[in-house]
Design a protein around this motif. Structure first.
Motif, PDB file in Angstrom:
ATOM      1  N   THR A 187       1.147  -1.203   0.673  1.00 20.39           N
ATOM      2  CA  THR A 187      -0.138   0.129   0.018  1.00 20.39           C
ATOM      3  C   THR A 187       0.768   0.990   0.041  1.00 20.39           C
ATOM      4  N   ILE A 188       1.740   0.961   1.122  1.00 17.19           N
ATOM      5  CA  ILE A 188       2.651   2.565   1.054  1.00 17.19           C
ATOM      6  C   ILE A 188       3.013   2.353  -0.300  1.00 17.19           C
ATOM      7  N   ILE A 189       4.074   1.714  -1.086  1.00 17.58           N
ATOM      8  CA  ILE A 189       4.531   1.930  -2.279  1.00 17.58           C
ATOM      9  C   ILE A 189       4.479   1.908  -3.130  1.00 17.58           C
ATOM     10  N   ALA A 190       2.424   1.832  -3.059  1.00 17.97           N
ATOM     11  CA  ALA A 190       2.193   2.465  -4.806  1.00 17.97           C
ATOM     12  C   ALA A 190       1.393   3.662  -3.728  1.00 17.97           C
ATOM     13  N   ASP A 191       1.370   3.819  -2.372  1.00 15.87           N
ATOM     14  CA  ASP A 191       0.896   5.201  -2.970  1.00 15.87           C
ATOM     15  C   ASP A 191       1.972   6.314  -3.364  1.00 15.87           C
ATOM     16  N   LYS A 192       3.345   5.346  -2.798  1.00 14.37           N
ATOM     17  CA  LYS A 192       4.983   6.636  -3.403  1.00 14.37           C
ATOM     18  C   LYS A 192       5.027   7.471  -4.632  1.00 14.37           C
ATOM     19  N   THR A 193       4.402   6.250  -5.144  1.00 12.00           N
ATOM     20  CA  THR A 193       5.068   6.287  -6.581  1.00 12.00           C
ATOM     21  C   THR A 193       3.711   6.156  -7.758  1.00 12.00           C
ATOM     22  N   ALA A 194       2.884   6.160  -6.511  1.00 12.12           N
ATOM     23  CA  ALA A 194       1.460   7.068  -7.974  1.00 12.12           C
ATOM     24  C   ALA A 194       1.262   5.338  -8.450  1.00 12.12           C
ATOM     25  N   GLY A 195       1.780   4.369  -8.489  1.00 16.95           N
ATOM     26  CA  GLY A 195       1.316   3.030  -8.402  1.00 16.95           C
ATOM     27  C   GLY A 195       1.938   2.479  -9.962  1.00 16.95           C
ATOM     28  N   ASN A 196       3.323   3.248 -10.151  1.00 15.07           N
ATOM     29  CA  ASN A 196       4.270   2.645 -11.099  1.00 15.07           C
ATOM     30  C   ASN A 196       4.920   1.452 -10.683  1.00 15.07           C
ATOM     31  N   ALA A 197       5.247   1.785  -9.801  1.00 18.36           N
ATOM     32  CA  ALA A 197       5.888   0.443  -8.762  1.00 18.36           C
ATOM     33  C   ALA A 197       5.715  -0.556  -8.481  1.00 18.36           C
ATOM     34  N   VAL A 198       6.358  -1.766  -9.865  1.00 18.84           N
ATOM     35  CA  VAL A 198       5.783  -3.531  -9.820  1.00 18.84           C
ATOM     36  C   VAL A 198       6.756  -4.013  -8.134  1.00 18.84           C
ATOM     37  N   ILE A 199       5.661  -4.841  -7.592  1.00 18.50           N
ATOM     38  CA  ILE A 199       6.520  -5.826  -6.433  1.00 18.50           C
ATOM     39  C   ILE A 199       6.031  -7.141  -6.746  1.00 18.50           C
ATOM     40  N   THR A 200       7.242  -7.550  -6.798  1.00 21.22           N
ATOM     41  CA  THR A 200       6.892  -9.071  -6.536  1.00 21.22           C
ATOM     42  C   THR A 200       7.646  -9.724  -5.683  1.00 21.22           C
ATOM     43  N   TRP A 201       6.548 -10.730  -4.816  1.00 23.69           N
ATOM     44  CA  TRP A 201       6.832 -11.520  -3.494  1.00 23.69           C
ATOM     45  C   TRP A 201       6.912 -12.754  -3.789  1.00 23.69           C
ATOM     46  N   ASP A 202       8.349 -13.496  -3.069  1.00 23.82           N
ATOM     47  CA  ASP A 202       8.552 -14.547  -3.285  1.00 23.82           C
ATOM     48  C   ASP A 202       7.660 -15.854  -2.297  1.00 23.82           C
ATOM     49  N   ASP A 203       7.556 -17.082  -2.158  1.00 23.37           N
ATOM     50  CA  ASP A 203       6.922 -17.497  -1.044  1.00 23.37           C
ATOM     51  C   ASP A 203       7.279 -17.420   0.542  1.00 23.37           C
ATOM     52  N   GLU A 204       6.774 -17.795   1.501  1.00 26.93           N
ATOM     53  CA  GLU A 204       7.476 -17.484   2.971  1.00 26.93           C
ATOM     54  C   GLU A 204       8.609 -18.178   2.806  1.00 26.93           C
ATOM     55  N   ILE A 205       9.496 -17.593   3.675  1.00 26.84           N
ATOM     56  CA  ILE A 205      10.447 -17.971   4.152  1.00 26.84           C
ATOM     57  C   ILE A 205      10.768 -18.354   6.173  1.00 26.84           C
ATOM     58  N   LYS A 206      11.636 -18.867   6.502  1.00 24.37           N
ATOM     59  CA  LYS A 206      11.992 -17.918   7.716  1.00 24.37           C
ATOM     60  C   LYS A 206      13.555 -17.774   7.678  1.00 24.37           C
ATOM     61  N   TYR A 207      13.769 -16.615   8.325  1.00 23.21           N
ATOM     62  CA  TYR A 207      14.991 -15.455   7.738  1.00 23.21           C
ATOM     63  C   TYR A 207      15.361 -14.952   8.803  1.00 23.21           C
ATOM     64  N   ASP A 208      16.625 -14.253   8.903  1.00 24.92           N
ATOM     65  CA  ASP A 208      16.843 -13.199  10.067  1.00 24.92           C
ATOM     66  C   ASP A 208      18.445 -12.659   9.328  1.00 24.92           C
ATOM     67  N   ILE A 209      18.823 -11.336   9.569  1.00 24.43           N
ATOM     68  CA  ILE A 209      19.353 -11.009   9.043  1.00 24.43           C
ATOM     69  C   ILE A 209      20.561 -10.171  10.071  1.00 24.43           C
ATOM     70  N   LEU A 210      22.120 -10.830   9.348  1.00 25.23           N
ATOM     71  CA  LEU A 210      23.318 -10.746   9.553  1.00 25.23           C
ATOM     72  C   LEU A 210      23.927  -9.882   9.675  1.00 25.23           C
ATOM     73  N   ASN A 211      24.545  -9.373   9.552  1.00 22.71           N
ATOM     74  CA  ASN A 211      25.654  -7.860   9.086  1.00 22.71           C
ATOM     75  C   ASN A 211      25.099  -7.864   7.609  1.00 22.71           C
ATOM     76  N   GLY A 212      23.820  -7.683   7.616  1.00 24.46           N
ATOM     77  CA  GLY A 212      23.779  -7.142   5.807  1.00 24.46           C
ATOM     78  C   GLY A 212      23.133  -8.339   4.606  1.00 24.46           C
ATOM     79  N   GLN A 213      22.970  -9.605   5.218  1.00 22.00           N
ATOM     80  CA  GLN A 213      23.079 -10.415   4.564  1.00 22.00           C
ATOM     81  C   GLN A 213      22.179 -11.497   5.133  1.00 22.00           C
ATOM     82  N   LEU A 214      21.229 -11.859   3.940  1.00 19.89           N
ATOM     83  CA  LEU A 214      20.214 -12.730   4.263  1.00 19.89           C
ATOM     84  C   LEU A 214      20.212 -14.170   4.563  1.00 19.89           C
ATOM     85  N   LEU A 215      20.015 -13.967   6.031  1.00 21.98           N
ATOM     86  CA  LEU A 215      20.142 -16.241   6.496  1.00 21.98           C
ATOM     87  C   LEU A 215      18.785 -16.659   6.332  1.00 21.98           C
TER      88      LEU A 215
END
Length: 217
Positions: A187-215
């Motif tokens: 919702t926020i990105i659509a509002d900020k970009t007037a709907g011009n951005a395209v967002i593609t979401w992958d399937d759900e995962i379990k994750y954490d971020i360590l030192n900027g890296q996705l685990l």
């Protein structure tokens, strides 16, 4: 710490305490199966063959489907179970701990043993690298250059990591968000970009971020 927070050992460690001349050395490691846990325990028993006791406990599964503990010759319920209780209380999953005891010649009594074994595990946990993975989804956001700064601002404001940015004819930003934030981010990105951005979401995962890296887990 939330009661339901899922915590795992990312990097194991050791911790040692001394109680009335007895040494209690905790060895902690991440494991994904009962077989791995048993192998770790047997390895420590072999490595510290000269110790009086090598007591153990482990928890396996997101909902602690498998829990085991062993007093290894100490009085019943004075070692393995108290060690297991620490892991459960701290919401640690997929973890094994062995506490090696070198007897110092002074009997501690049942209460003293419980406190010593638990203190050893707690000391070991202090030295471990512990993560709290959460459920989430990776995303790829495609935008023009006018929208790039706006999207970057939104992600940083929401404390979401920018994993990669590809600058070509368009800008493609890679990120990840907790599952419960997905609709809000859309919702926020659509509002900020007037709907011009395209967002593609992958399937759900379990994750954490360590030192900027996705685990991923």
């Amino acid at each position: 710490m939330s009661e339901k927070e899922f915590r795992i050992i990312y990097k194991g460690a050791t911790g040692e305490i001394e109680e009335k001349k007895s040494r209690f050395i905790a060895h902690i490691a991440p494991v994904n199966s009962e077989e791995e846990a048993v192998q770790f325990i047997n390895g420590k028993k072999k490595e510290f063959w000269d110790a009086r006791h090598n007591c153990s406990a482990f928890v396996i599964g997101q909902n602690n489907e498998i829990t085991r503990c062993n007093d290894d010759g100490e009085p019943a319920q004075t070692a393995g179970r108290p060690m297991l209780d620490v892991l459960l209380r701290e919401n640690i999953h997929n973890c094994v701990v062995v506490v090696t005891r070198y007897f110092g010649g002074v009997l501690l009594g049942t209460g003293g043993l419980v406190r010593a074994y638990q203190a050893a595990v707690q000391e070991g946990l202090k030295n471990c690298q512990i993560l709290s993975p959460k459920n989430g989804r990776e995303c790829s956001i495609t935008t023009d250059y006018n929208g790039y700064g706006k999207i970057e601002y939104v992600l940083r404001e929401k404390n979401l990591p920018i994993l990669n940015t590809d600058f070509g004819a368009d800008v493609i930003i890679s990120s990840v968000a907790p599952t419960e934030m997905v609709e809000n981010i859309n919702t926020i990105i659509a509002d900020k970009t007037a709907g011009n951005a395209v967002i593609t979401w992958d399937d759900e995962i379990k994750y954490d971020i360590l030192n900027g890296q996705l685990l991923k887990f």
